[in-house]
Design a protein around this motif. Structure first.
Motif, PDB file in Angstrom:
ATOM      1  N   TRP A   1      -4.209   0.873  -2.158  1.00  0.00           N
ATOM      2  CA  TRP A   1      -4.048   0.120  -1.916  1.00  0.00           C
ATOM      3  C   TRP A   1      -3.329  -0.472  -3.538  1.00  0.00           C
ATOM      4  O   TRP A   1      -2.808  -0.189  -4.497  1.00  0.00           O
ATOM      5  N   TRP A   2      -2.428  -2.078  -3.063  1.00  0.00           N
ATOM      6  CA  TRP A   2      -1.644  -2.575  -4.052  1.00  0.00           C
ATOM      7  C   TRP A   2      -2.445  -2.971  -5.369  1.00  0.00           C
ATOM      8  O   TRP A   2      -1.908  -2.809  -6.266  1.00  0.00           O
TER       9      TRP A   2
ATOM     10  N   THR B   1       0.935  -1.429   0.006  1.00  0.00           N
ATOM     11  CA  THR B   1       0.081   0.182   0.215  1.00  0.00           C
ATOM     12  C   THR B   1       0.835   0.950  -0.109  1.00  0.00           C
ATOM     13  O   THR B   1       2.122   1.101   0.841  1.00  0.00           O
TER      14      THR B   1
ATOM     15  N   TYR C   1       3.104   2.610   8.529  1.00  0.00           N
ATOM     16  CA  TYR C   1       3.938   2.719   7.377  1.00  0.00           C
ATOM     17  C   TYR C   1       5.761   2.537   7.891  1.00  0.00           C
ATOM     18  O   TYR C   1       5.781   3.393   8.747  1.00  0.00           O
TER      19      TYR C   1
ATOM     20  N   ARG D   1      -3.843   7.337   0.012  1.00  0.00           N
ATOM     21  CA  ARG D   1      -3.401   6.166   0.394  1.00  0.00           C
ATOM     22  C   ARG D   1      -4.147   5.437  -1.005  1.00  0.00           C
ATOM     23  O   ARG D   1      -5.191   4.884  -1.408  1.00  0.00           O
TER      24      ARG D   1
ATOM     25  N   PRO E   1      -2.815  -1.525   4.652  1.00  0.00           N
ATOM     26  CA  PRO E   1      -3.872  -0.403   4.664  1.00  0.00           C
ATOM     27  C   PRO E   1      -4.002   0.418   5.738  1.00  0.00           C
ATOM     28  O   PRO E   1      -4.305  -0.308   6.477  1.00  0.00           O
TER      29      PRO E   1
ATOM     30  N   SER F   1      -5.136  -1.742  -7.469  1.00  0.00           N
ATOM     31  CA  SER F   1      -5.392  -0.317  -7.562  1.00  0.00           C
ATOM     32  C   SER F   1      -6.712  -0.221  -8.442  1.00  0.00           C
ATOM     33  O   SER F   1      -7.356   0.472  -8.669  1.00  0.00           O
TER      34      SER F   1
ATOM     35  N   SER G   1     -10.457   0.545  -3.576  1.00  0.00           N
ATOM     36  CA  SER G   1      -8.792   0.533  -3.302  1.00  0.00           C
ATOM     37  C   SER G   1      -7.739   2.108  -3.052  1.00  0.00           C
ATOM     38  O   SER G   1      -6.541   1.981  -2.599  1.00  0.00           O
ATOM     39  N   THR G   2      -8.498   3.234  -2.961  1.00  0.00           N
ATOM     40  CA  THR G   2      -8.286   4.461  -2.031  1.00  0.00           C
ATOM     41  C   THR G   2      -9.261   4.950  -1.504  1.00  0.00           C
ATOM     42  O   THR G   2     -10.447   4.717  -1.372  1.00  0.00           O
TER      43      THR G   2
END
Length: 125
Positions: free
Chosen positions: A52-53, A33, A112, A50, A105, A55, A60-61
């Motif tokens: 997510w992997w 993420t 992070y 952010r 995430p 996308s 995912s955002t």
């Protein structure tokens, strides 16, 4: 290990736009993420957006309320790069913007693991 290098910061007048880029090293970039945070002088580091992997999945955002509708986060896993398109910039957007990578995430800086060095964004009125 992931190393992150941001670019694209600068000075702009209110209402203008900037696009930040963050290039990551490491073969596992696509599984992380990616997020943008910002820190203004005298203030705590603040979540911005952010992605997510995965996308292309819905949801995912995520964006902080102050930037919703003005900022867009995106990523290109083939280029190991995440972007932050910033439109309709305001003086209160002035801050150092940091790129971050993590496997979990979330909107909290402590999630992070890897951080870039930051890039300055200055918006004048």
């Amino acid at each position: 290990q992931v190393q992150l290098v941001e670019s694209g910061g600068g000075s702009v007048q209110a209402g203008g736009s900037l696009r930040l880029s963050c290039v990551a090293s490491g073969r596992t970039f696509s599984r992380y993420t990616m997020a943008w945070f910002r820190q203004a002088p005298g203030k705590e580091r603040q979540f911005v957006a952010r992605i997510w992997w995965n996308s292309w999945s819905s949801g995912s955002t995520n964006y902080a309320d102050p930037v919703k509708g003005r900022f867009t986060i995106s990523r290109d896993n083939a280029k190991n790069t995440v972007y932050l398109q910033m439109n309709i910039l305001r003086p209160e957007d002035t801050a150092v913007y940091y790129c971050a990578a993590g496997l979990v995430p979330g909107d909290v800086a402590g999630l992070y693991e890897y951080w870039g060095q930051g890039t300055q964004v200055t918006v004048s009125s």
